[in-house]
Design a protein around this motif. Structure first.
Motif, PDB file in Angstrom:
ATOM      1  N   ARG A 146       0.896  -1.191   0.198  1.00  0.00           N
ATOM      2  CA  ARG A 146      -0.045   0.442  -0.157  1.00  0.00           C
ATOM      3  C   ARG A 146       0.970   1.487  -0.186  1.00  0.00           C
ATOM      4  N   ARG A 147       0.528   2.184  -0.801  1.00  0.00           N
ATOM      5  CA  ARG A 147       1.153   3.437  -0.630  1.00  0.00           C
ATOM      6  C   ARG A 147       0.094   4.646  -0.815  1.00  0.00           C
ATOM      7  N   GLU A 148       0.566   5.685  -0.164  1.00  0.00           N
ATOM      8  CA  GLU A 148      -0.200   7.039  -0.272  1.00  0.00           C
ATOM      9  C   GLU A 148       0.722   7.986  -1.422  1.00  0.00           C
ATOM     10  N   PHE A 149      -0.252   8.867  -2.118  1.00  0.00           N
ATOM     11  CA  PHE A 149       0.315   9.598  -3.089  1.00  0.00           C
ATOM     12  C   PHE A 149      -0.251  10.983  -2.853  1.00  0.00           C
ATOM     13  N   ILE A 150       0.715  11.799  -2.707  1.00  0.00           N
ATOM     14  CA  ILE A 150       0.229  13.361  -2.714  1.00  0.00           C
ATOM     15  C   ILE A 150       1.049  14.107  -3.934  1.00  0.00           C
ATOM     16  N   HIS A 151       0.218  15.270  -4.400  1.00  0.00           N
ATOM     17  CA  HIS A 151       0.542  15.857  -5.493  1.00  0.00           C
ATOM     18  C   HIS A 151       1.593  16.972  -5.054  1.00  0.00           C
ATOM     19  N   VAL A 152       2.689  17.022  -5.952  1.00  0.00           N
ATOM     20  CA  VAL A 152       3.645  17.938  -5.697  1.00  0.00           C
ATOM     21  C   VAL A 152       3.322  19.494  -5.107  1.00  0.00           C
ATOM     22  N   ASP A 153       2.047  19.741  -5.997  1.00  0.00           N
ATOM     23  CA  ASP A 153       1.764  21.183  -5.716  1.00  0.00           C
ATOM     24  C   ASP A 153       1.103  21.163  -4.151  1.00  0.00           C
ATOM     25  N   ASP A 154       0.674  20.265  -3.489  1.00  0.00           N
ATOM     26  CA  ASP A 154       0.181  19.953  -2.438  1.00  0.00           C
ATOM     27  C   ASP A 154       1.323  20.277  -1.293  1.00  0.00           C
ATOM     28  N   ARG A 196       3.985  -1.460   3.812  1.00  0.00           N
ATOM     29  CA  ARG A 196       3.102  -0.267   3.866  1.00  0.00           C
ATOM     30  C   ARG A 196       3.851   0.946   4.573  1.00  0.00           C
ATOM     31  N   LYS A 197       3.380   2.052   4.037  1.00  0.00           N
ATOM     32  CA  LYS A 197       3.964   3.252   4.613  1.00  0.00           C
ATOM     33  C   LYS A 197       3.212   4.627   4.641  1.00  0.00           C
ATOM     34  N   LEU A 198       2.094   4.354   5.462  1.00  0.00           N
ATOM     35  CA  LEU A 198       1.230   5.541   5.650  1.00  0.00           C
ATOM     36  C   LEU A 198       1.841   6.240   6.732  1.00  0.00           C
ATOM     37  N   LEU A 199       1.657   7.672   6.253  1.00  0.00           N
ATOM     38  CA  LEU A 199       2.235   8.710   7.472  1.00  0.00           C
ATOM     39  C   LEU A 199       1.191   8.920   8.234  1.00  0.00           C
ATOM     40  N   ASP A 200       1.436   9.173   9.664  1.00  0.00           N
ATOM     41  CA  ASP A 200       0.453   9.978  10.444  1.00  0.00           C
ATOM     42  C   ASP A 200       0.648  11.504  10.220  1.00  0.00           C
ATOM     43  N   THR A 201      -0.347  12.107   9.798  1.00  0.00           N
ATOM     44  CA  THR A 201      -0.087  13.539   9.527  1.00  0.00           C
ATOM     45  C   THR A 201      -0.711  14.477  10.528  1.00  0.00           C
ATOM     46  N   SER A 202      -0.730  13.948  11.651  1.00  0.00           N
ATOM     47  CA  SER A 202      -1.717  15.098  12.720  1.00  0.00           C
ATOM     48  C   SER A 202      -0.907  16.179  13.170  1.00  0.00           C
ATOM     49  N   GLY A 248      -2.651  10.836   4.790  1.00  0.00           N
ATOM     50  CA  GLY A 248      -3.296  10.102   5.976  1.00  0.00           C
ATOM     51  C   GLY A 248      -4.208   8.977   5.188  1.00  0.00           C
ATOM     52  N   ASP A 249      -4.089   8.671   4.095  1.00  0.00           N
ATOM     53  CA  ASP A 249      -4.866   7.598   3.419  1.00  0.00           C
ATOM     54  C   ASP A 249      -4.133   7.156   2.521  1.00  0.00           C
ATOM     55  N   ASP A 250      -4.135   5.761   2.263  1.00  0.00           N
ATOM     56  CA  ASP A 250      -3.193   5.107   1.160  1.00  0.00           C
ATOM     57  C   ASP A 250      -4.127   3.989   0.379  1.00  0.00           C
ATOM     58  N   ILE A 251      -3.614   3.418  -0.517  1.00  0.00           N
ATOM     59  CA  ILE A 251      -4.325   2.400  -1.445  1.00  0.00           C
ATOM     60  C   ILE A 251      -3.515   1.250  -1.824  1.00  0.00           C
ATOM     61  N   PRO A 252      -3.833   0.114  -2.281  1.00  0.00           N
ATOM     62  CA  PRO A 252      -3.034  -1.118  -2.618  1.00  0.00           C
ATOM     63  C   PRO A 252      -2.530  -0.569  -4.243  1.00  0.00           C
ATOM     64  N   ILE A 253      -1.265  -1.036  -4.351  1.00  0.00           N
ATOM     65  CA  ILE A 253      -0.852  -0.852  -5.912  1.00  0.00           C
ATOM     66  C   ILE A 253      -1.437  -1.094  -6.794  1.00  0.00           C
ATOM     67  N   ARG A 254      -2.327  -2.319  -6.610  1.00  0.00           N
ATOM     68  CA  ARG A 254      -3.314  -2.979  -7.331  1.00  0.00           C
ATOM     69  C   ARG A 254      -4.453  -1.930  -7.958  1.00  0.00           C
ATOM     70  N   GLU A 255      -4.922  -1.333  -6.959  1.00  0.00           N
ATOM     71  CA  GLU A 255      -6.038  -0.262  -7.163  1.00  0.00           C
ATOM     72  C   GLU A 255      -5.397   1.217  -7.783  1.00  0.00           C
ATOM     73  N   LEU A 256      -4.152   1.361  -7.578  1.00  0.00           N
ATOM     74  CA  LEU A 256      -3.625   2.392  -8.225  1.00  0.00           C
ATOM     75  C   LEU A 256      -3.479   2.090  -9.711  1.00  0.00           C
ATOM     76  N   ALA A 257      -2.867   0.757  -9.937  1.00  0.00           N
ATOM     77  CA  ALA A 257      -3.007   0.254 -11.464  1.00  0.00           C
ATOM     78  C   ALA A 257      -4.331   0.837 -12.318  1.00  0.00           C
ATOM     79  N   GLU A 258      -5.213   0.170 -11.296  1.00  0.00           N
ATOM     80  CA  GLU A 258      -6.480   0.133 -11.960  1.00  0.00           C
ATOM     81  C   GLU A 258      -7.103   1.679 -12.295  1.00  0.00           C
ATOM     82  N   THR A 259      -6.632   2.441 -11.415  1.00  0.00           N
ATOM     83  CA  THR A 259      -7.294   4.063 -11.452  1.00  0.00           C
ATOM     84  C   THR A 259      -6.395   4.631 -12.565  1.00  0.00           C
ATOM     85  N   VAL A 260      -4.760   4.204 -12.742  1.00  0.00           N
ATOM     86  CA  VAL A 260      -4.140   4.897 -13.772  1.00  0.00           C
ATOM     87  C   VAL A 260      -4.705   4.531 -15.008  1.00  0.00           C
ATOM     88  N   ALA A 261      -5.086   3.246 -15.088  1.00  0.00           N
ATOM     89  CA  ALA A 261      -5.363   2.793 -16.570  1.00  0.00           C
ATOM     90  C   ALA A 261      -6.634   3.347 -16.654  1.00  0.00           C
TER      91      ALA A 261
END
Ligand code: GDP
Length: 314
Positions: free
Chosen positions: A214-222, A279-285, A245-258
């Motif tokens: 699982r990975r979380e992805f943020i846009h560089v502008d954020d 998994r490397k989900l960050l705590d962002t509190s 503060g939220d992540d998805i499996p790589i499999r789901e990323l693949a489906e979304t990008v496709a």
């Protein structure tokens, strides 16, 4: 006390200003009305060259330094070139920080990555997990360099009273990313692979690993907005996480990008390739408490990144 400033009154040096993160930081600084922003391409200034880095920073005399310069890469590049990932990053960050100290620059932001945390850190990962266990082997060299950077920031704070800080973003993406299949991270690799497959009409695309990490992805502008906010408000020796503060499996990323790219064939998984950190989900509190949260959804960010890819890379 952290000295207050207005963006219009300061000169900022963005190391790595042409990269994914640095170029986003420059866009954000310009939108905030920065007095002056400076940067050098690697052909103009080799940051592994200590004397050249000292000379350039001493001559430019910026008020603030943002260190977004690094040798970066995806799971394959990182795990097959540990020498360069450790050496180049230690040299770059140490030269920049030593030169900034020699030029008496009191405000500096050093950027790292969420791979600094132990492989088995409890999730979501708090900043206090740093150095509590062994690292993920596939990105250990990069992580070791970045961890020493965090400690070097702390050392300048405790030894010289500098208002220097470090921030650790999660996986980033956006315009200007590296789309090279050998060296890129997963998200730009997926854009590249699915775009090629759509164009050639391929029935299937093979990607790496099991798809379960699982990975979380943020846009560089954020991230860029977070950097500007931190430079105004954050002044603590402890590094601070920048994530969703939220992540998805790589499999789901693949489906979304496709789906964003419009590729309709099947996706095969080459399990001989490494999965990396489970998994490397960050705590962002901590950063959320300072008033920052990301604004760009993965779907919107993917759509504009794909547009950028079509206009500039494909
Ligand atoms: P990491 O976050 O440091 O592990 O780096 P990456 O972004 O390179 O990889 C994230 C995950 O995506 C790993 O589990 C990879 O195996 C997986 N992955 C699947 N296909 C690809 C691909 O084509 N390129 C890359 N870089 N990773 C891929």
């Amino acid at each position: 006390m952290l000295p207050e400033f207005a963006w219009g009154d300061v000169k900022v040096y963005v190391a790595g200003h042409h990269g994914l993160v640095g170029s986003a930081v420059v866009r954000a600084l310009e939108a905030a009305g920065v007095g002056e922003v400076i940067g050098w391409r690697s052909a103009e200034l080799d940051l592994t060259d200590r004397q050249a880095t000292f000379d350039a920073i001493a001559e430019a005399k910026p008020d603030i330094v943002i260190d977004a310069a690094a040798k970066v890469g995806g799971i394959m590049a990182n795990s097959t070139h540990p020498v360069e990932f450790l050496r180049d990053n230690v040299l770059i960050q140490t030269n920049i920080m030593d030169a900034a100290h020699a030029t008496d620059i009191n405000r500096l932001l050093f950027l790292g990555s969420s791979c600094i945390y132990p492989r088995h850190a409890s999730q979501p990962i708090r900043e206090s997990s740093l150095m509590t266990g062994p690292l993920e082997p596939t990105n250990q060299a990069y992580a070791m360099a970045k961890i020493s950077g965090i400690f070097y920031i702390e050392a300048h704070r405790s030894q010289y009273g500098r208002h220097w800080i470090s921030a650790m973003p999660t996986n980033l993406y956006g315009p200007g990313d590296n789309f090279n299949l050998e060296t890129s991270h997963v998200l730009p690799a997926f854009i590249h692979r699915f775009h090629d497959a759509k164009k050639s009409g391929a029935a299937s695309v093979t990607v790496w690993g099991t798809g379960t990490p699982r990975r979380e992805f943020i846009h560089v502008d954020d991230l860029a907005q977070a950097c500007l906010m931190l430079l105004k408000k954050y002044d603590s020796p402890e590094t601070i996480n920048v994530g969703l503060g939220d992540d998805i499996p790589i499999r789901e990323l693949a489906e979304t990008v496709a789906s964003v790219v419009g590729y309709e064939g099947s996706i095969e998984w080459d399990t001989s390739k490494p999965d990396g950190m489970p998994r490397k989900l960050l705590d962002t509190s901590r950063i959320n408490e300072l008033g920052w949260k990301p604004e760009i959804s993965l779907r919107d960010g993917l759509a504009t990144t794909y547009e950028w890819y079509l206009a500039n890379y494909a």
